[in-house]
Write an enzyme that holds these catalytic residues in place. Structure first.
Site, PDB file in Angstrom:
ATOM      1  CD  GLU A  30       8.587 -37.281  10.889  1.00 43.83           C
ATOM      2  OE1 GLU A  30       9.043 -38.427  11.007  1.00 43.83           O
ATOM      3  OE2 GLU A  30       9.310 -36.279  10.823  1.00 43.83           O
ATOM      4  CB  CYS A  50       5.754 -43.846  14.463  1.00 41.83           C
ATOM      5  SG  CYS A  50       6.300 -42.566  15.599  1.00 41.83           S
TER       6      CYS A  50
HETATM    7  P1  NAP Z   1      -3.801 -41.952   8.580  1.00 37.73           P
HETATM    8  O1  NAP Z   1      -5.017 -42.724   8.343  1.00 37.73           O
HETATM    9  O2  NAP Z   1      -2.865 -41.715   7.462  1.00 37.73           O
HETATM   10  O3  NAP Z   1      -4.279 -40.579   9.215  1.00 37.73           O
HETATM   11  C1  NAP Z   1      -3.373 -39.599   9.611  1.00 37.73           C
HETATM   12  C2  NAP Z   1      -4.015 -38.240   9.561  1.00 37.73           C
HETATM   13  O4  NAP Z   1      -4.313 -37.915   8.206  1.00 37.73           O
HETATM   14  C3  NAP Z   1      -5.337 -38.151  10.326  1.00 37.73           C
HETATM   15  O5  NAP Z   1      -5.417 -36.906  10.968  1.00 37.73           O
HETATM   16  C4  NAP Z   1      -6.365 -38.244   9.207  1.00 37.73           C
HETATM   17  O6  NAP Z   1      -7.586 -37.640   9.521  1.00 37.73           O
HETATM   18  C5  NAP Z   1      -5.656 -37.455   8.140  1.00 37.73           C
HETATM   19  N1  NAP Z   1      -6.198 -37.650   6.806  1.00 37.73           N
HETATM   20  C6  NAP Z   1      -6.717 -38.770   6.273  1.00 37.73           C
HETATM   21  N2  NAP Z   1      -7.139 -38.529   5.011  1.00 37.73           N
HETATM   22  C7  NAP Z   1      -6.861 -37.225   4.765  1.00 37.73           C
HETATM   23  C8  NAP Z   1      -7.079 -36.362   3.641  1.00 37.73           C
HETATM   24  N3  NAP Z   1      -7.655 -36.789   2.526  1.00 37.73           N
HETATM   25  N4  NAP Z   1      -6.673 -35.080   3.734  1.00 37.73           N
HETATM   26  C9  NAP Z   1      -6.098 -34.617   4.845  1.00 37.73           C
HETATM   27  N5  NAP Z   1      -5.890 -35.371   5.951  1.00 37.73           N
HETATM   28  C10 NAP Z   1      -6.266 -36.658   5.898  1.00 37.73           C
HETATM   29  O7  NAP Z   1      -2.912 -42.600   9.725  1.00 37.73           O
HETATM   30  P2  NAP Z   1      -3.347 -43.076  11.168  1.00 37.73           P
HETATM   31  O8  NAP Z   1      -4.181 -44.297  11.014  1.00 37.73           O
HETATM   32  O9  NAP Z   1      -3.897 -41.944  11.982  1.00 37.73           O
HETATM   33  O10 NAP Z   1      -1.941 -43.419  11.795  1.00 37.73           O
HETATM   34  C11 NAP Z   1      -1.323 -44.665  11.625  1.00 37.73           C
HETATM   35  C12 NAP Z   1      -0.103 -44.572  10.793  1.00 37.73           C
HETATM   36  O11 NAP Z   1       0.664 -43.437  11.142  1.00 37.73           O
HETATM   37  C13 NAP Z   1       0.805 -45.753  10.980  1.00 37.73           C
HETATM   38  O12 NAP Z   1       1.064 -46.313   9.732  1.00 37.73           O
HETATM   39  C14 NAP Z   1       2.079 -45.198  11.582  1.00 37.73           C
HETATM   40  O13 NAP Z   1       3.244 -45.782  11.106  1.00 37.73           O
HETATM   41  C15 NAP Z   1       2.037 -43.775  11.193  1.00 37.73           C
HETATM   42  N6  NAP Z   1       2.669 -42.969  12.212  1.00 37.73           N
HETATM   43  C16 NAP Z   1       3.880 -42.420  11.951  1.00 37.73           C
HETATM   44  C17 NAP Z   1       4.509 -41.635  12.902  1.00 37.73           C
HETATM   45  C18 NAP Z   1       5.825 -40.995  12.615  1.00 37.73           C
HETATM   46  O14 NAP Z   1       6.267 -40.159  13.403  1.00 37.73           O
HETATM   47  N7  NAP Z   1       6.491 -41.341  11.554  1.00 37.73           N
HETATM   48  C19 NAP Z   1       3.894 -41.399  14.124  1.00 37.73           C
HETATM   49  C20 NAP Z   1       2.666 -41.973  14.358  1.00 37.73           C
HETATM   50  C21 NAP Z   1       2.058 -42.759  13.404  1.00 37.73           C
HETATM   51  P3  NAP Z   1      -8.854 -38.494  10.021  1.00 37.73           P
HETATM   52  O15 NAP Z   1      -8.448 -39.113  11.292  1.00 37.73           O
HETATM   53  O16 NAP Z   1      -9.897 -37.454  10.167  1.00 37.73           O
HETATM   54  O17 NAP Z   1      -9.131 -39.502   8.949  1.00 37.73           O
END
Ligand code: NAP
Length: 512
Positions: free
Chosen positions: A251, A290
């Site tokens: 997602e 999102c």
């Molecule tokens: P993100 O930076 O991609 O982080 C998401 C998750 O991935 C966090 O728990 C992060 O952990 C983890 N992560 C990062 N690097 C990783 C790795 N190497 N291995 C495993 N896990 C890892 O996204 P975000 O900043 O939290 O969220 C913003 C984005 O999410 C936006 O672009 C939004 O569009 C999207 N979003 C989508 C939805 C949907 O339902 N489609 C819902 C909400 C948000 P850490 O926090 O520990 O780095």
């Protein structure tokens, strides 16, 4: 200073290594810290594969549903405490916090009820029995069976409660043990949920890793699944990194559109719904949803009227410390988010005109000078919405929307949805059934959900930004190509479909 612990392999442990602070995004005060690693994640997977799988496998759907019901009750019991944490650590207003926390509880309750309905059937039937032999005695039946493996859940920062609960509900009801990893920056709420849930669940059913992922992905093997919510960059890394037999649901980013059809007057019920939905999506959770509307399309004849109405509604919006009752919009969640949203606005500003809020400068209420990750609501406009690259190619994850004009045709409206290259949800507002039919036919391949606003449903509408447990959440293309929720459909990611063929009377007994 509170040091957050993870719950892994049956014990709470704070880990070791460098510390990351969790801050209040309104004041930048440090609320807690989390270590960067030091956990035995191989042991956590082993615990899930042995204790977790055994315990959950011994329960019926109804019994697993009852567990979900107890988790929903635990949220209700700690609701005020959780809301206070979301306000402090997430930059949420009280309303934003309730949206996340109550959304989590509602989703757990929905799946608790589904568990009761599914009862003690060992397998889930998929469709009707099929006659595959010369007579009805030789039959076929598709079924869903419990997968043997571990479900790893990786969640985004914006919904620490709902994100954890919606994934957990589907996996546990399907019978898979879970290791859940909340986003670090806003993990306070998820950490408290883990404390509340752990004593209510069988051993190994739920483990929670608070802090960076570390070696989490290195322990995956055939039969395991990963459900990820977050940015497209992280999603691409996961796609490349995960071993082939591990199932992955993504997602990710989404450029959701809202379109006003030419038959709708702004003064009508459908017109009022359109405006209310756009303004709510821009400001609720400071636009960090999102499903929030990023792109707005209106007939040329209504362009100025819509821009004026949005300006008027946003002019009185109080932005500031979200713990204050008079504040309607708080800060974005992190310094990184602040920088990303600012950069996104700058990209948009180079190709669009300002309607409201310039590039997001704001003087927040009740905040020490120079503190906090605040951005005011920003409305931009373009006369060429389909060709505006910064609008259609990049998600600005904050309180930002851009309005464009079109000739009113349903075909062009659908082409605008398609221009986002796959979204979670888009909405159209019309009472003209022919317009709606043309629009849906052309836009549906580009959206996980289409929300059809009209005067008949306006008084009952939760808005396009609300994800319902009974309807699918996910979307094609840019949105990641994943599917979650959708009632019983939400269980299928955690199960294996199998076609059975044999004596039709035996097949019937197998699905109960
Ligand atoms: P993100 O930076 O991609 O982080 C998401 C998750 O991935 C966090 O728990 C992060 O952990 C983890 N992560 C990062 N690097 C990783 C790795 N190497 N291995 C495993 N896990 C890892 O996204 P975000 O900043 O939290 O969220 C913003 C984005 O999410 C936006 O672009 C939004 O569009 C999207 N979003 C989508 C939805 C949907 O339902 N489609 C819902 C909400 C948000 P850490 O926090 O520990 O780095």
């Amino acid at each position: 200073m509170q040091l957050l612990a993870s719950y892994l392999a049956g014990t709470w442990s704070v880990g070791s290594g460098t510390r990351t602070p969790l801050v209040n995004p309104a004041t930048e005060e440090v609320l807690a810290e989390v270590h960067g690693g030091g956990h035995d994640l191989a042991a956590a997977f082993q615990y899930a594969r042995t204790a977790g799988a055994k315990e959950l496998g011994a329960l019926t759907f109804a019994q697993r549903g009852a567990l979900l019901g107890s988790l929903a009750k635990a949220i209700h019991g700690a609701r005020e405490e959780l809301i206070a944490m979301a306000v402090a650590n997430g930059g949420n207003t009280r309303g934003d916090a309730k949206f996340d926390i109550d959304g989590g509880a509602v989703t757990l309750s929905h799946y608790a009820e589904l568990g009761t309905k599914l009862g003690s059937a060992p397998l889930l039937g998929d469709g009707e029995p099929i006659q595959v032999g010369r007579t009805a005695r030789m039959g076929g039946q598709h079924v869903w069976a419990r997968r043997r493996g571990v479900a790893v859940h990786i969640n985004a920062f914006n919904f620490p409660a709902w994100g954890l609960c919606e994934k957990l509900a589907c996996a546990l009801l399907a019978g898979m043990p879970v290791i859940s990893k909340p986003a670090t920056a806003t993990a306070l709420v998820a950490h408290r949920l883990a404390q509340l849930f752990e004593p209510l669940l069988p051993a190994g059913a739920l483990q929670v890793l608070v802090g960076p992922a570390g070696t989490l992905l290195d322990n995956l093997q055939s039969g395991d699944v990963v459900a990820f919510t977050g940015g497209s960059g992280t999603a691409t890394m996961l796609r490349n990194k995960l071993p082939e037999p591990v199932r992955l649901n993504i997602e990710a980013d989404s450029l959701n559109a809202a379109i006003l059809a030419p038959d709708v007057e702004l003064s009508s019920e459908a017109g009022a719904l359109f405006l209310a939905d756009i303004v709510r999506d821009m400001t609720q959770k400071t636009g960090q949803k999102c499903t929030a509307i990023r792109r707005v399309l209106v007939p040329e004849a209504r362009f100025a009227e819509v821009c004026d109405a949005m300006k008027e509604r946003l002019a009185s919006l109080a932005v500031g410390d979200p713990s204050r009752e008079d504040v309607r919009m708080g800060p974005v969640a992190t310094a990184q988010q602040h920088a990303d949203v600012k950069a996104g606005i700058a990209r948009l500003a180079a190709a669009t005109d300002s309607v409201h809020g310039g590039t997001g400068e704001v003087s927040p209420i009740g905040v020490p000078a120079g503190k906090g990750f605040f951005i005011g609501p920003v409305v931009r406009s373009t006369k060429d919405p389909l060709r505006c690259a910064p609008l259609n190619d990049h998600e600005v994850f904050g309180p930002v929307s851009t309005v464009g004009s079109y000739d009113g045709s349903a075909e062009l409206a659908a082409a605008f949805v398609a221009r986002g290259d796959g979204c979670l949800v888009s909405s159209a507002y019309s009472d003209d059934r022919d317009w709606v039919a043309t629009f849906v036919g052309a836009a549906a391949p580009w959206a996980g959900r289409l929300y059809l606003g009209s005067s008949k449903m306006a008084s009952q509408s939760p808005g396009p930004g609300t994800v319902l447990p009974s309807l699918l959440h996910g979307g094609p293309g840019r949105a990641g190509g994943g599917e979650e929720l959708g009632g019983e459909r939400g269980l299928h990611f955690y199960m294996q479909r199998c076609a059975l063929e044999g004596d039709a009377s035996v097949l019937k007994t197998l699905i109960g």
